[in-house]
Design a protein around this motif. Structure first.
Motif, short mmCIF file in Angstrom:
data_model
loop_
_atom_site.label_atom_id
_atom_site.label_comp_id
_atom_site.label_asym_id
_atom_site.label_seq_id
_atom_site.Cartn_x
_atom_site.Cartn_y
_atom_site.Cartn_z
N VAL A 1 8.29 9.69 3.94
CA VAL A 1 7.69 10.15 2.69
C VAL A 1 6.26 10.66 2.92
O VAL A 1 5.91 11.76 2.49
CB VAL A 1 7.67 9.02 1.64
N LEU A 2 5.45 9.89 3.62
CA LEU A 2 4.05 10.25 3.81
C LEU A 2 3.85 11.14 5.04
O LEU A 2 2.75 11.66 5.26
CB LEU A 2 3.20 8.98 3.96
N ASN A 3 4.92 11.29 5.84
CA ASN A 3 4.91 12.16 7.01
C ASN A 3 3.80 11.82 8.01
O ASN A 3 3.13 12.70 8.55
CB ASN A 3 4.78 13.63 6.59
N LYS A 4 3.61 10.52 8.24
CA LYS A 4 2.61 10.10 9.22
C LYS A 4 3.24 9.92 10.59
O LYS A 4 4.39 9.54 10.71
CB LYS A 4 1.99 8.78 8.76
N GLU B 1 2.68 7.14 -6.45
CA GLU B 1 1.67 8.11 -6.86
C GLU B 1 2.13 9.55 -6.60
O GLU B 1 1.69 10.48 -7.27
CB GLU B 1 0.36 7.84 -6.13
N MET B 2 3.04 9.70 -5.64
CA MET B 2 3.62 11.02 -5.35
C MET B 2 4.79 11.35 -6.28
O MET B 2 5.40 12.40 -6.16
CB MET B 2 4.08 11.07 -3.89
N ASP C 1 0.82 -1.22 0.00
CA ASP C 1 0.00 0.00 0.00
C ASP C 1 0.85 1.26 0.00
O ASP C 1 0.58 2.22 -0.75
CB ASP C 1 -0.92 0.01 1.22
N ASN C 2 1.89 1.29 0.81
CA ASN C 2 2.69 2.51 0.92
C ASN C 2 3.67 2.69 -0.23
O ASN C 2 4.02 3.81 -0.58
CB ASN C 2 3.40 2.54 2.27
N ILE D 1 8.35 4.27 4.82
CA ILE D 1 7.74 5.18 3.85
C ILE D 1 6.77 6.14 4.54
O ILE D 1 6.72 7.34 4.24
CB ILE D 1 7.02 4.37 2.75
N GLU D 2 6.03 5.61 5.49
CA GLU D 2 5.10 6.48 6.26
C GLU D 2 5.85 7.60 6.95
O GLU D 2 5.44 8.78 6.91
CB GLU D 2 4.35 5.65 7.30
N LYS E 1 1.50 4.38 -2.74
CA LYS E 1 1.31 5.80 -2.40
C LYS E 1 2.55 6.62 -2.75
O LYS E 1 2.44 7.73 -3.26
CB LYS E 1 0.99 5.94 -0.91
N ALA E 2 3.73 6.08 -2.47
CA ALA E 2 4.97 6.79 -2.78
C ALA E 2 5.11 6.99 -4.29
O ALA E 2 5.49 8.06 -4.76
CB ALA E 2 6.16 6.02 -2.23
#
Length: 272
Positions: free
Chosen positions: A269-272, A33-34, A26-27, A265-266, A30-31
């Motif tokens: 990259v996704l800054n969670k 897609e960015m 999943d991540n 990645i969260e 998402k990466a």
């Protein structure tokens, strides 16, 4: 800002059943897609990748996979080789003779096959760690490999203390001209001088015009250290060796079983 992510496969991207956890899938998606490039860097040969790149979602045009610890870089979509740095046959022959005499389990990786001697039961039933078939060498002559391009040699032994003790012997008989690293708590990985995952990652970054400081690298074992130290951010998964964790910028809360690559990645990259 991270622009490229590279992950080791075994004990990092995949779980202990060699499947990619959903959190990672999943991540990675998402990466991508960015606009980030996501790729793999492994000690496996190109023919040992199987469906893992597809399962992880990293097969795209103009994308690469680093194999054999950086000895070869292949295109992700068709596995065609774009860069290679091979072992000198004279050194492979010396290591082969050494292992043959000591009855050590030993493997030679060419561009399209893997050869082995003194195979254990699992190897003989083709139940190798990476589920790859091994061509067994049944005599002491490997001259048939003299004109082959050899990517990597590998000694397998589950006694890591003993395996480590062999390093000085291997270094001496090969004139200290090779790179030696370890993986999966049972492999001594032997490559040509100047071959490691960090150098290969730098080559890929240069191709894309990306500064190495913009790379995120994720791994678990000693053959990942150069990559973790070369990248702008080096991440060790929770199940990594202590020495690898000490060289990393961050250690995940999750293990490879729990989607450690997805966690990295969260965070970065996704800054969670």
């Amino acid at each position: 800002m991270i622009k490229i992510i590279t992950s080791d496969i075994d004990e990092t991207l995949v779980d202990n059943n060699k499947k990619v956890p959903q959190r990672n899938i999943d991540n990675i998606k998402k990466a991508k897609e960015m606009g980030l490039i996501v790729m793999l860097a492994t000690g496996r040969g190109p023919y040992e990748l199987h469906d893992i790149p597809k399962e992880a979602g990293v097969i795209d045009k103009d994308r690469f996979i680093i194999c054999c610890n950086g000895a070869v870089i292949v295109r992700a979509d068709d596995r065609k080789i774009v860069d290679s740095q091979t072992l000198d046959f004279k050194y492979v022959k010396k290591i082969f003779d050494f292992c043959n005499e000591k009855k050590l389990e030993f493997f030679i990786y060419t561009m399209d096959k893997k050869y082995g001697i003194n195979l254990d039961f699992k190897e003989k039933i083709k139940s190798y760690t990476n589920d790859s078939s091994v061509v067994e060498i049944k005599d002491s002559n490997i001259d048939f490999l003299k004109d082959e391009l050899i990517l990597k040699a590998l000694i397998k032994n589950t006694d890591m203390a003993y395996l480590n003790s062999l390093e000085i012997d291997i270094a001496e008989i090969t004139d200290y001209s090779l790179e030696i690293a370890y993986s999966s708590d049972m492999f001594m990985e032997i490559n040509a001088k100047g071959v490691d995952k960090g150098i290969a990652l730098k080559k890929v970054c240069d191709y894309y015009g990306i500064d190495i400081s913009e790379a995120l690298a994720i791994g678990d074992n000693y053959n990942d250290v150069a990559m973790l130290e070369t990248a702008g951010i080096g991440v060790a998964v929770r199940n990594a060796h202590l020495q690898v964790k000490e060289r990393a910028d961050y250690v995940t809360e999750a293990t490879n079983e729990e989607g450690a690559v997805g966690e990295a990645i969260e965070k970065f990259v996704l800054n969670k």
